[in-house]
Scaffold this motif. Structure first.
Motif, PDB file in Angstrom:
ATOM      1  N   ARG A   1       0.840  -1.189   0.000  1.00 38.04           N
ATOM      2  CA  ARG A   1       0.000   0.000   0.000  1.00 38.04           C
ATOM      3  C   ARG A   1       0.879   1.245   0.000  1.00 38.04           C
ATOM      4  NH1 ARG A   1      -4.188  -1.974   4.779  1.00 38.04           N
ATOM      5  NH2 ARG A   1      -5.184  -3.673   3.585  1.00 38.04           N
ATOM      6  N   LEU A   2       0.601   2.113  -0.976  1.00 37.21           N
ATOM      7  CA  LEU A   2       1.406   3.314  -1.162  1.00 37.21           C
ATOM      8  C   LEU A   2       0.565   4.558  -0.927  1.00 37.21           C
ATOM      9  CD1 LEU A   2       3.132   2.381  -4.545  1.00 37.21           C
ATOM     10  CD2 LEU A   2       4.122   2.171  -2.270  1.00 37.21           C
ATOM     11  N   PRO A   3       1.189   5.639  -0.441  1.00 37.02           N
ATOM     12  CA  PRO A   3       0.468   6.919  -0.431  1.00 37.02           C
ATOM     13  C   PRO A   3       0.213   7.379  -1.863  1.00 37.02           C
ATOM     14  CG  PRO A   3       2.768   7.231   0.171  1.00 37.02           C
ATOM     15  CD  PRO A   3       2.541   5.756   0.094  1.00 37.02           C
ATOM     16  N   GLU A   4      -0.758   8.256  -2.027  1.00 38.80           N
ATOM     17  CA  GLU A   4      -1.102   8.730  -3.366  1.00 38.80           C
ATOM     18  C   GLU A   4       0.071   9.426  -4.026  1.00 38.80           C
ATOM     19  OE1 GLU A   4      -4.359  11.700  -5.553  1.00 38.80           O
ATOM     20  OE2 GLU A   4      -4.575  11.134  -3.436  1.00 38.80           O
ATOM     21  N   ARG A   5       0.846  10.168  -3.240  1.00 39.82           N
ATOM     22  CA  ARG A   5       2.019  10.842  -3.783  1.00 39.82           C
ATOM     23  C   ARG A   5       3.107  10.916  -2.733  1.00 39.82           C
ATOM     24  NH1 ARG A   5       0.667  16.856  -5.456  1.00 39.82           N
ATOM     25  NH2 ARG A   5      -0.863  15.748  -6.731  1.00 39.82           N
ATOM     26  N   PHE A   6       4.354  10.896  -3.220  1.00 36.78           N
ATOM     27  CA  PHE A   6       5.517  11.138  -2.393  1.00 36.78           C
ATOM     28  C   PHE A   6       6.058  12.524  -2.737  1.00 36.78           C
ATOM     29  CE2 PHE A   6       5.199   6.577  -2.711  1.00 36.78           C
ATOM     30  CZ  PHE A   6       5.630   6.085  -1.482  1.00 36.78           C
ATOM     31  N   VAL A   7       6.822  13.111  -1.833  1.00 36.10           N
ATOM     32  CA  VAL A   7       7.420  14.419  -2.057  1.00 36.10           C
ATOM     33  C   VAL A   7       8.909  14.324  -1.762  1.00 36.10           C
ATOM     34  CG1 VAL A   7       7.450  16.850  -1.369  1.00 36.10           C
ATOM     35  CG2 VAL A   7       5.281  15.611  -1.456  1.00 36.10           C
ATOM     36  N   VAL A   8       9.718  14.888  -2.639  1.00 39.66           N
ATOM     37  CA  VAL A   8      11.175  14.836  -2.480  1.00 39.66           C
ATOM     38  C   VAL A   8      11.576  15.392  -1.107  1.00 39.66           C
ATOM     39  CG1 VAL A   8      13.365  15.780  -3.304  1.00 39.66           C
ATOM     40  CG2 VAL A   8      11.655  14.985  -4.940  1.00 39.66           C
ATOM     41  N   GLY A   9      12.380  14.617  -0.393  1.00 37.68           N
ATOM     42  CA  GLY A   9      12.916  15.074   0.878  1.00 37.68           C
ATOM     43  C   GLY A   9      11.977  14.967   2.055  1.00 37.68           C
ATOM     44  N   ARG A  10      10.762  14.456   1.849  1.00 42.35           N
ATOM     45  CA  ARG A  10       9.806  14.358   2.946  1.00 42.35           C
ATOM     46  C   ARG A  10       9.476  12.899   3.233  1.00 42.35           C
ATOM     47  NH1 ARG A  10       4.975  18.411   1.714  1.00 42.35           N
ATOM     48  NH2 ARG A  10       4.371  17.673   3.790  1.00 42.35           N
ATOM     49  N   ARG A  11       9.443  12.570   4.520  1.00 37.51           N
ATOM     50  CA  ARG A  11       9.225  11.187   4.926  1.00 37.51           C
ATOM     51  C   ARG A  11       7.796  10.749   4.613  1.00 37.51           C
ATOM     52  NH1 ARG A  11      10.814   9.776  10.959  1.00 37.51           N
ATOM     53  NH2 ARG A  11      12.811  10.468  10.068  1.00 37.51           N
TER      54      ARG A  11
ATOM     55  N   ASP B   1       9.183  19.299  -4.098  1.00 39.92           N
ATOM     56  CA  ASP B   1       8.725  19.866  -2.833  1.00 39.92           C
ATOM     57  C   ASP B   1       8.329  21.321  -3.044  1.00 39.92           C
ATOM     58  OD1 ASP B   1       8.125  20.499  -0.274  1.00 39.92           O
ATOM     59  OD2 ASP B   1      10.153  20.295   0.521  1.00 39.92           O
ATOM     60  N   ALA B   2       7.031  21.562  -3.117  1.00 41.16           N
ATOM     61  CA  ALA B   2       6.518  22.929  -3.259  1.00 41.16           C
ATOM     62  C   ALA B   2       5.838  23.390  -1.984  1.00 41.16           C
ATOM     63  CB  ALA B   2       5.539  22.998  -4.425  1.00 41.16           C
ATOM     64  N   SER B   3       6.143  22.725  -0.862  1.00 44.00           N
ATOM     65  CA  SER B   3       5.423  23.011   0.374  1.00 44.00           C
ATOM     66  C   SER B   3       5.635  24.450   0.838  1.00 44.00           C
ATOM     67  CB  SER B   3       5.866  22.038   1.473  1.00 44.00           C
ATOM     68  OG  SER B   3       7.257  22.140   1.707  1.00 44.00           O
ATOM     69  N   HIS B   4       6.835  25.020   0.606  1.00 47.15           N
ATOM     70  CA  HIS B   4       7.075  26.382   1.071  1.00 47.15           C
ATOM     71  C   HIS B   4       6.299  27.401   0.251  1.00 47.15           C
ATOM     72  CE1 HIS B   4      10.023  24.973  -1.759  1.00 47.15           C
ATOM     73  NE2 HIS B   4      10.481  26.162  -2.032  1.00 47.15           N
TER      74      HIS B   4
ATOM     75  N   ARG C   1      12.819  13.327  -7.865  1.00 47.95           N
ATOM     76  CA  ARG C   1      11.486  13.560  -8.396  1.00 47.95           C
ATOM     77  C   ARG C   1      11.234  12.632  -9.589  1.00 47.95           C
ATOM     78  NH1 ARG C   1      10.885  15.483 -12.769  1.00 47.95           N
ATOM     79  NH2 ARG C   1      13.044  16.216 -12.740  1.00 47.95           N
ATOM     80  N   GLY C   2       9.956  12.331  -9.831  1.00 46.16           N
ATOM     81  CA  GLY C   2       9.593  11.548 -11.001  1.00 46.16           C
ATOM     82  C   GLY C   2       8.788  10.316 -10.636  1.00 46.16           C
ATOM     83  N   ASP C   3       8.450   9.533 -11.633  1.00 48.13           N
ATOM     84  CA  ASP C   3       7.758   8.266 -11.407  1.00 48.13           C
ATOM     85  C   ASP C   3       8.816   7.193 -11.195  1.00 48.13           C
ATOM     86  OD1 ASP C   3       5.194   9.340 -11.693  1.00 48.13           O
ATOM     87  OD2 ASP C   3       5.285   9.182 -13.877  1.00 48.13           O
ATOM     88  N   ARG C   4       8.980   6.773  -9.956  1.00 52.70           N
ATOM     89  CA  ARG C   4      10.067   5.861  -9.593  1.00 52.70           C
ATOM     90  C   ARG C   4       9.547   4.418  -9.579  1.00 52.70           C
ATOM     91  NH1 ARG C   4      13.231   8.074 -11.221  1.00 52.70           N
ATOM     92  NH2 ARG C   4      14.900   7.066 -10.070  1.00 52.70           N
ATOM     93  N   PRO C   5      10.025   3.550 -10.472  1.00 52.55           N
ATOM     94  CA  PRO C   5       9.595   2.149 -10.460  1.00 52.55           C
ATOM     95  C   PRO C   5      10.087   1.442  -9.198  1.00 52.55           C
ATOM     96  CG  PRO C   5      11.399   2.483 -12.021  1.00 52.55           C
ATOM     97  CD  PRO C   5      11.008   3.837 -11.542  1.00 52.55           C
TER      98      PRO C   5
END
Length: 402
Positions: free
Chosen positions: A26-36, A128-131, A92-96
């Protein structure tokens, strides 16, 4: 002998008769670079007697991950188990993803049954666009200051009043409408006509030269970061912002937007980008852009080049500069640093330095020709791109005629 063989066969049969066994990831819908983030391995198991299991996860090398081997897991009759794994993607990207495995065994432990998990899953890793998206992003001056940007103020006063809008970075405090501020409960500025019809486009090159690395990060990754920052700055300043992706042709684009809430569209546009093993075609870029954008706009081209001739690079961009304001940002490779005055000469041979000197001279000549055709240029190592592009954008915006 015979007794041992019988026990072995019995152990194997018990494993074979364990019933339906399935391993799920089970995966989250999206991952973010540098964030756990957390992913979960779930083993579905329907055996009527206890079993023991080992779970093993396989992830890309650019995922920072905790322990991925879980041993000695006891499965009660009719029950499975699940294990969570903390991961931090760095690209970043679609990581297999690899194939997770489970190994079942009985109490004797003489035989194991292998269960294979899903083999075709990908993790969608976003920049990472969180800021730019957190509540404090509503204060653009604070966000841009953290990026090293010096706000530039537009010249010219006393223009015709057009409307009211929320205060943004670079606004003159004398234009705050205090009555409207009191009514709305937030700072409101008078909007004048000289802020009309400002459109900013960012063209992101994903050709082979953008695959060059600076540490663990590619030039394309730095271009993506600069694009998001520039789009945010343009939207915060009240301009319209659009973006496109090109190499031999224009692959994807986002038409100009004017609300800060539209930033997520640009995140989605840039998320899957990977360098492609083709050359950039600036003629196709020029043709495609001139068709799409009729009115004058600022076009920021994030790219790199090694050998450039007038047909391939200079002429197409010079054609663009006749109708639009163009800023070419050349993201240079780190190997040029060996020519700096303070560099250790032992890092290169005399022949290598001669070759690099020729490349630098040709590069500077090309950039000089572009400037003579009216383009603005920046030639930067990847780490300096974001801040330099934002400062140049604000300076151009401040200097543009009303």
């Amino acid at each position: 002998g015979a007794a041992g063989v019988g026990l072995l066969i019995g152990d194997a049969l018990r494993l074979w008769r364990s019933g339906a066994v399935r391993l799920e990831r089970r995966l989250p819908e999206r991952f973010v670079v540098g964030r756990r983030a957390t992913l979960t391995l779930v083993l579905h198991h329907a055996a009527t007697t206890p079993r023991f299991a080992t779970l093993c996860e396989e992830l890309p090398p650019d995922f920072e991950v905790g322990p991925s081997l879980f041993e000695g897991l006891k499965l009660e009759p009719g029950q499975g188990c699940e294990q969570t794994l903390e991961v931090t993607p760095t690209r970043r990207g679609d990581r297999p993803l690899g194939v997770p495995l489970a190994f079942l065994r009985t109490g004797l432990g003489w035989c194991e049954r292998r269960v294979v998990g899903p083999a075709d899953q990908e993790a969608s890793v976003y920049p990472d666009a969180s800021h730019f998206l957190r509540p404090e992003a509503l204060q653009p001056a604070h966000v841009l200051a953290q990026l090293g940007v010096k706000p530039a103020r537009r010249r010219g006063e006393g223009m015709d009043f057009e409307s009211l809008r929320d205060t943004v970075v670079g606004d003159d405090p004398r234009r705050i409408d205090w009555r409207a501020t009191a009514r709305r409960g937030r700072l409101v500025t008078r909007h004048y006509q000289h802020e009309r019809n400002h459109t900013v486009w960012v063209a992101v090159d994903q050709s082979r030269l953008m695959a060059g690395h600076s540490g663990e990060t590619t030039k394309l990754d730095h271009a993506v970061e600069a694009t998001l920052a520039l789009v945010y700055a343009a939207l915060a300043a009240g301009d319209r912002a659009g973006a496109l992706v090109f190499d031999r042709e224009i692959h994807a684009l986002e038409e100009p937007r004017h609300h800060r809430s539209d930033l997520g569209r640009f995140v989605d546009l840039l998320q899957p980008l990977e360098p492609r093993r083709v050359e950039a075609d600036y003629r196709n870029l020029a043709r495609g852009f001139l068709v799409r954008q009729r009115k004058r706009a600022l076009l920021v081209v994030l790219t790199d080049f090694v050998e450039a001739d007038s047909e391939a690079l200079v002429r197409p961009l010079a054609l663009l500069a006749r109708r639009h304001q163009v800023l070419l940002v050349a993201i240079r490779d780190r190997f040029f640093d060996v020519l700096d005055a303070g560099a250790d000469p032992r890092r290169t041979t005399p022949f290598e330095r001669i070759a690099l000197d020729d490349l630098v001279r040709e590069r500077e000549e090309t950039l000089g020709r572009l400037r003579r055709f009216g383009l603005h240029t920046l030639d930067l190592v990847p780490e300096r791109v974001t801040t330099a592009v934002l400062n140049r954008y604000l300076a151009l915006r401040a200097a543009s005629p009303a």
